[in-house]
Write a protein that holds these residues in place. Structure first.
Motif, PDB file in Angstrom:
ATOM      1  N   ASP A 119    -107.571 -64.480  96.201  1.00 53.28           N
ATOM      2  CA  ASP A 119    -106.876 -64.989  94.911  1.00 53.28           C
ATOM      3  C   ASP A 119    -106.607 -66.439  94.877  1.00 53.28           C
ATOM      4  O   ASP A 119    -106.628 -67.021  96.169  1.00 53.28           O
ATOM      5  CB  ASP A 119    -105.646 -64.272  94.382  1.00 53.28           C
ATOM      6  CG  ASP A 119    -104.762 -63.946  95.606  1.00 53.28           C
ATOM      7  OD1 ASP A 119    -104.492 -64.983  96.434  1.00 53.28           O
ATOM      8  OD2 ASP A 119    -103.892 -62.993  95.608  1.00 53.28           O
ATOM      9  N   THR A 120    -106.131 -67.164  93.858  1.00 49.53           N
ATOM     10  CA  THR A 120    -105.538 -68.509  93.759  1.00 49.53           C
ATOM     11  C   THR A 120    -104.519 -68.822  94.820  1.00 49.53           C
ATOM     12  O   THR A 120    -104.464 -69.876  95.300  1.00 49.53           O
ATOM     13  CB  THR A 120    -105.215 -68.670  92.346  1.00 49.53           C
ATOM     14  OG1 THR A 120    -106.273 -68.421  91.605  1.00 49.53           O
ATOM     15  CG2 THR A 120    -104.852 -70.419  92.437  1.00 49.53           C
ATOM     16  N   GLU A 121    -103.632 -68.054  95.186  1.00 48.35           N
ATOM     17  CA  GLU A 121    -102.536 -68.047  96.064  1.00 48.35           C
ATOM     18  C   GLU A 121    -103.032 -68.318  97.481  1.00 48.35           C
ATOM     19  O   GLU A 121    -102.529 -69.070  97.985  1.00 48.35           O
ATOM     20  CB  GLU A 121    -101.521 -67.005  96.045  1.00 48.35           C
ATOM     21  CG  GLU A 121    -100.481 -67.094  96.940  1.00 48.35           C
ATOM     22  CD  GLU A 121     -99.301 -65.988  96.950  1.00 48.35           C
ATOM     23  OE1 GLU A 121     -98.397 -65.850  98.026  1.00 48.35           O
ATOM     24  OE2 GLU A 121     -99.534 -65.202  95.847  1.00 48.35           O
ATOM     25  N   ASP A 122    -104.251 -67.613  97.756  1.00 50.75           N
ATOM     26  CA  ASP A 122    -104.917 -67.804  99.028  1.00 50.75           C
ATOM     27  C   ASP A 122    -105.333 -69.261  99.178  1.00 50.75           C
ATOM     28  O   ASP A 122    -105.092 -69.781 100.258  1.00 50.75           O
ATOM     29  CB  ASP A 122    -105.855 -67.043  99.198  1.00 50.75           C
ATOM     30  CG  ASP A 122    -105.587 -65.440  99.352  1.00 50.75           C
ATOM     31  OD1 ASP A 122    -104.296 -65.102  99.902  1.00 50.75           O
ATOM     32  OD2 ASP A 122    -106.110 -64.647  98.891  1.00 50.75           O
ATOM     33  N   GLU A 124    -104.600 -71.797  97.461  1.00 46.17           N
ATOM     34  CA  GLU A 124    -103.240 -72.837  97.560  1.00 46.17           C
ATOM     35  C   GLU A 124    -102.545 -72.873  98.807  1.00 46.17           C
ATOM     36  O   GLU A 124    -102.294 -73.946  99.251  1.00 46.17           O
ATOM     37  CB  GLU A 124    -102.201 -72.465  96.369  1.00 46.17           C
ATOM     38  CG  GLU A 124    -102.724 -72.551  94.899  1.00 46.17           C
ATOM     39  CD  GLU A 124    -101.860 -72.005  93.905  1.00 46.17           C
ATOM     40  OE1 GLU A 124    -101.022 -71.035  94.369  1.00 46.17           O
ATOM     41  OE2 GLU A 124    -101.765 -72.322  92.952  1.00 46.17           O
ATOM     42  N   GLU A 125    -102.560 -71.917  99.503  1.00 41.75           N
ATOM     43  CA  GLU A 125    -101.926 -72.017 100.961  1.00 41.75           C
ATOM     44  C   GLU A 125    -102.560 -72.749 101.829  1.00 41.75           C
ATOM     45  O   GLU A 125    -102.252 -73.417 102.872  1.00 41.75           O
ATOM     46  CB  GLU A 125    -101.725 -70.451 101.503  1.00 41.75           C
ATOM     47  CG  GLU A 125    -100.568 -69.626 100.755  1.00 41.75           C
ATOM     48  CD  GLU A 125    -100.270 -68.159 101.451  1.00 41.75           C
ATOM     49  OE1 GLU A 125    -101.138 -68.046 102.090  1.00 41.75           O
ATOM     50  OE2 GLU A 125     -99.428 -67.624 100.733  1.00 41.75           O
TER      51      GLU A 125
END
Length: 466
Positions: A119-122, A124-125
């Motif tokens: 996902d996008t959070e992955d 961004e991290e």
């Protein structure tokens, strides 16, 4: 869009000093171009960055370059994605050691989860970590997401719908937020596709329905015959689109001639050329343009070649020196005559290969003699051996995240740089000889420009191949 035109370097006379200082100052103006536009300091056409994917468990960049006897401008390492504590440490080690060598970091992002679950959070991290490492070490990153996605030997293989969506998701975040990172789309060379009989293959079977889920059937069946077979396109179904891709890449390991895995046969004069022309290993002409023509030259995108030459110690035939040297020379010729080929990553490893049934050596440095010989080929060849990155000045470097200071190697380098006279550093950086400052005024102007010019310093270029 990635080409940079450069003229030959020559010392500036006093009359050109003002123009040189103006150019240096302009180089420090923040660019409005986004990272997605790609690095602006690519090697010149006909030259390429060169580096290695090491056995990071038993080797290191410094030991590798010591064996080779020359610098490199790329270092590659697999990193699990999404980031874990372990893969975060691996990424940090790659960024730090690559920057110490003046090399770009090539990150093989290997999905440790289903493509649909990323996902996008992955992303961004990941980008947050890349930006922190870049600020700390001066690192720059080429991100090969889920490489060889058209193969059957990886958990993410032959899932074009999920792969394209995951690549675009990562690319959106990289392009919006990353300071110095670019995406690389890198399938495996297509001869043998769809690799139904590959050893350790994830899938077997020849029809579309047995090789993929229904949502992938139409995409994979590029010739419309209802089967996933040798007539289907090994690349197109997996391409995420020009907006998502900054570089294209191709994995092309040299196992041998005519697919006789493990035979120590010296590469023929046109063997690499026939692969880049999409002829080698195919049972019949495909009628398709080559990967290089379609995705590099046809789309004005820089290309990375991942390669290596197998030597089987248990086999007979050509010597390891003849196999490795010949393949390296073929790669050098490809760089000279294919101007979009701007990076070469060589597999520097000894490992068990199931296709051979034994331990083989891929690298250029298995012995001191062979390493020295191949290092000389690299130095004389069409390779830009760095530096491709410049670590930040001490005043600009953020505090180390673990609270420690710079390592001994970085401190030694800083001491050496500080010990040189300002004029000597100016001469090397700007190309203006000290004696060329025809007047005291010119010398003063030169000194004032040193701070700008040092920060704007670009990588040195190696001479053309022979």
């Amino acid at each position: 869009m990635h080409d940079v035109t450069r003229t030959g370097h020559r010392p500036l006379g006093a009359s050109g000093l003002a123009a040189g200082l103006l150019a240096a100052s302009l180089a420090l103006v923040p660019s409005t171009a986004h990272a997605a536009d790609g690095p602006t300091d690519l090697p010149e056409a006909g030259t390429a960055w060169f580096g290695a994917e090491l056995d990071w468990d038993g080797d290191s960049p410094s030991r590798y370059t010591d064996r080779l006897g020359t610098d490199v401008s790329l270092l590659a390492r697999p990193v699990a994605y999404p980031l874990t504590e372990g893969s975060r440490a691996a990424l940090g080690d790659l960024a730090r050691t690559s920057a110490e060598q003046g090399a770009m970091s090539v990150v093989d992002l290997q999905p440790a989860a289903a493509l649909d679950d990323l996902d996008t959070e992955d992303a961004e991290e990941l980008v947050e970590e890349l930006d922190e490492l870049g600020a700390e070490h001066g690192s720059r990153f080429l991100l090969r997401f889920a490489p060889e996605m058209n193969g059957t030997w990886t958990p993410w293989g032959q899932q074009p719908t999920a792969y394209v969506a995951a690549f675009r998701q990562l690319a959106d975040v990289v392009h919006d937020e990353a300071d110095a990172a670019w995406t690389v789309w890198a399938p495996a060379y297509g001869a043998g596709y769809p690799f139904g009989g590959a050893i350790n293959g994830v899938r077997r079977g020849s029809t579309v329905t047995s090789a993929a889920t229904a949502r992938d059937a139409e995409r994979l069946d590029s010739n419309g015959d209802g089967e996933l077979g040798t007539g289907d396109d090994p690349y197109g179904p997996y391409y995420p689109g020009d907006a998502a891709v900054d570089w294209v890449g191709l994995s092309m390991l040299r196992y041998g001639v005519d697919q006789r895995f493990g035979a120590n046969l010296e590469p023929t004069a046109d063997e690499l050329q026939s692969r880049l022309d999409e002829e080698f290993g195919y049972a019949s002409p495909t009628g398709r343009r080559s990967f290089y023509a379609r995705f590099a030259d046809g789309r004005d995108q820089p290309m990375m070649l991942s390669t290596g030459a197998l030597f089987n110690p248990a086999g007979t035939g050509a010597s390891e020196r003849d196999v490795k040297r010949a393949w390296l020379q073929r790669v050098a010729n490809a760089v000279r005559f294919r101007p979009r080929l701007r990076a070469v990553v060589w597999l520097e490893d000894a490992r068990y290969e199931p296709e051979v049934g034994g331990q083989v050596r891929w690298g250029l440095t298995p012995t001191r003699e062979l390493a020295a010989a191949n290092g000389r080929i690299l130095e004389r060849g069409p390779f830009d051996l760095g530096p491709a990155v410049t670590p930040p000045e001490d005043d600009d470097r953020p505090a180390a995240r673990d609270g420690s200071g710079a390592d001994d190697a970085s401190e030694d380098a800083a001491d050496d740089e500080a010990g040189r006279s300002l004029l000597e550093r100016a001469e090397e950086t700007t190309g203006v000889p000290v004696e060329g400052a025809a007047s005291l005024l010119g010398a003063v102007a030169l000194l004032l420009g040193v701070g700008l010019a040092l920060r704007a310093r670009r990588r040195r270029m190696r001479p053309p191949w022979l």
